[in-house]
Design a protein around this motif. Structure first.
Motif, PDB file in Angstrom:
ATOM      1  N   ARG A 115     -52.277  26.246  49.401  1.00 15.31           N
ATOM      2  CA  ARG A 115     -52.430  27.007  50.451  1.00 15.31           C
ATOM      3  C   ARG A 115     -54.099  27.682  50.485  1.00 15.31           C
ATOM      4  N   PRO A 116     -54.710  27.893  49.411  1.00 17.60           N
ATOM      5  CA  PRO A 116     -56.014  28.407  49.319  1.00 17.60           C
ATOM      6  C   PRO A 116     -56.869  27.125  49.858  1.00 17.60           C
ATOM      7  N   ASP A 119     -56.047  27.080  53.560  1.00 17.29           N
ATOM      8  CA  ASP A 119     -57.074  28.340  54.143  1.00 17.29           C
ATOM      9  C   ASP A 119     -58.386  28.201  54.375  1.00 17.29           C
ATOM     10  N   GLY A 122     -59.242  26.333  57.338  1.00 16.96           N
ATOM     11  CA  GLY A 122     -59.082  26.667  58.810  1.00 16.96           C
ATOM     12  C   GLY A 122     -57.762  26.306  59.200  1.00 16.96           C
ATOM     13  N   PRO A 124     -54.085  27.184  60.475  1.00 22.66           N
ATOM     14  CA  PRO A 124     -53.326  28.301  60.621  1.00 22.66           C
ATOM     15  C   PRO A 124     -52.032  28.202  59.663  1.00 22.66           C
ATOM     16  N   ARG A 125     -51.417  29.324  59.100  1.00 21.88           N
ATOM     17  CA  ARG A 125     -50.317  29.121  58.358  1.00 21.88           C
ATOM     18  C   ARG A 125     -49.294  28.666  59.057  1.00 21.88           C
ATOM     19  N   GLN A 128     -49.067  24.976  58.521  1.00 22.04           N
ATOM     20  CA  GLN A 128     -49.075  24.554  57.406  1.00 22.04           C
ATOM     21  C   GLN A 128     -47.503  24.136  56.804  1.00 22.04           C
TER      22      GLN A 128
END
Length: 525
Positions: A115-116, A119, A122, A124-125, A128
């Protein structure tokens, strides 16, 4: 600047440890090279290098063993279909509508760990997607070694939407491994070759080229397309790039492509390889600015310095000053502790400029222009100050002439002794002439000639010796003045010219050594 690439970066307990260490050493050399070259090399090129330094530092601190593999290509090439085939789930939308992918879609086998990194990239969550979930079934890539894999489906690089092209550009520059998906109709499209493949000619180890949709080709067409594609890649500088022919319909090449992706993830060195390729490209751009001889241990050779001092001394009129009759008489008389020795002529500004230009030409012979310009710049600034400083320094010169030699006193006494003897001889001859004893009898007056002749000889010899030795002493004193003046010129030249030029040449030597360290290969053969 504190070295950002010292110490330990997280996560290199698996795989080849030597490669990360060599990469960090190269990045450290590049960071120092940026500092040393500031103001000398292209600001645009240095900014590009600084961007790489910042990106590398961030990437190596953010899930460094995760591998970001991105699928990129043009519209209709079948990227999303390949993405779904590699993931084993129908995550990406496919279909005839274009574009079907409008934003990056990332599938992570270790979503929490990745996740880092996502992020940072760039993504978007909402875009993911974890590979494992409640609806998961055994997929073709579900092996433990793939826990660090992040697979990204990118928008079309030839999309009419500017934001889609921006996303592709960003991932093409930042993904650890890029799979360029081409199709039989547009594999020769100039856009992808000129915009992406050719600029990434140093990145053959971190990319794979896929000729997809081979099921649409007639019999024998695949081999012809592959041969032509390899020809185009060779023209792009990617003759050694991996090329895979695939078809989601027939399954051709899917297994080979899965093995490539699995190898990238299993190696846990994808980030190191990508950053090393980026570093190769940036460092290669510095090649023209470091092509040429490197200054030795003595940046300003003694020959160049000696010639510079001679020309500056001539420009300051030192020869005329030491031959000036008034200066010679003053030095000969030894008046006071200081003798004012004004230059015979003012310092010739044009001659000083020519002397400095000549030294600059010798010092920069064969050097790359950006560094040669730096040497000329520092010498030019000092050359403008030289005439005034020289005139000030040479206006009053402390001179401590050598003491008069004792033989001059001996010569003086000889002259006086000759005068006395000659006087005695003259007196004797006079007495003999008038018949007064003791020289007035017979031939005794000849005895009076002895002191006369001896006195005259002693006077002539003593006077000649006195003049000769006095001239030699005067020459010695004038030479002392010349040496003192020359020393003052040397001091001024060393301070205003030699020292700045030495500093600039040593800066170039250090920068060249850092450049060589930056260009060191990642792999030791």
């Amino acid at each position: 600047m504190i070295d950002r690439f010292t110490g330990t970066y997280p996560g290199y307990d698996v795989g080849t440890e030597e490669e990360p260490a060599r990469l960090l050493a190269r990045l450290s050399a590049l960071a120092r090279l940026i500092e040393v070259s500031d103001g000398r090399l292209s600001a645009e090129h240095l900014a590009e290098a600084q961007e790489l330094i910042d990106r590398a530092d961030t990437r190596l601190r953010t899930a460094p063993q995760h591998a970001v593999v991105a699928l990129a290509g043009g519209g209709g090439a079948g990227k999303s279909s390949l993405f779904n085939a590699l993931v084993g789930l129908d995550l990406a939308q496919t279909g005839p509508r274009r574009p079907t992918t409008t934003a990056p879609l990332a599938c992570a086998w270790d979503p929490d760990g990745a996740r880092p990194l996502l992020d940072l990239l760039g993504v978007p969550r909402a875009r993911q997607v974890p590979r494992h979930g409640a609806l998961d079934v055994t997929g073709p890539l579900q092996e433990p070694v793939l826990s660090r894999l992040v697979l990204v489906d990118l928008p079309d690089h030839d999309s009419t939407a500017a934001e889609s092209r921006t996303e592709v550009d960003r991932f093409a520059a930042g993904a650890d491994h890029v799979i360029w998906v081409l199709d039989p109709q547009k594999y020769a499209d100039a856009l992808i070759h000129e915009r992406y493949l050719r600029p990434l000619s140093r990145h053959g180890d971190v990319m794979t080229v896929v000729l997809n949709q081979t099921d649409r080709l007639p019999e024998g067409g695949k081999d012809a397309c592959l041969a032509d594609l390899r020809r185009l890649l060779a023209a792009d500088g990617l003759a050694d790039a991996r090329v895979v022919a695939t078809s989601v319909v027939t399954g051709e090449g899917i297994g080979e492509l899965r093995d490539i992706v699995a190898g990238v993830a299993a190696g846990r060195r994808a980030a190191v390889l990508r950053l090393s390729a980026d570093l190769d490209r940036v460092a290669e751009g510095f090649d023209p600015e470091f092509a040429g001889p490197v200054p030795g241990a003595d940046p300003v050779p003694a020959r160049v310095r000696a010639e510079l001092l001679e020309r500056l001394s001539a420009a300051a009129g030192i020869g005329a000053a030491t031959e000036d009759p008034q200066a010679a008489e003053a030095a000969d008389a030894g008046v006071g502790e200081q003798t004012k020795v004004p230059p015979a002529v003012p310092v010739q500004t044009h001659s000083v400029d020519l002397a400095v230009r000549g030294a600059a030409t010798e010092l920069t012979r064969g050097m790359p222009e950006p560094w040669a310009a730096g040497v000329r710049r520092v010498l030019g600034r000092s050359a403008r100050r030289m005439p005034a400083v020289l005139e000030t320094e040479l206006s009053v010169v402390p001179v401590h002439p050598p003491a008069l030699p004792s033989r001059l006193r001996t010569a003086a006494w000889s002259v006086w002794a000759g005068v006395v003897l000659a006087a005695i001889g003259v007196a004797g001859v006079t007495l003999a002439a008038v018949g007064v004893g003791p020289f007035g009898h017979g031939d005794a007056w000849y005895s009076a000639l002895v002191p006369l002749v001896a006195g005259v000889a002693l006077m002539v010899t003593g006077q000649y010796a006195r003049r000769t030795w006095r001239a030699a002493a005067a020459r010695a004193r004038r030479e002392a003045i010349r040496r003192e003046l020359f020393g003052r010129v040397a001091d001024v030249a060393d301070e205003l010219l030699v020292a700045p030029a030495t500093g600039e040449l040593e800066r170039y030597r250090e920068a060249h050594a850092l450049f060589v360290a930056t260009r060191e290969p990642l792999h030791v053969r």
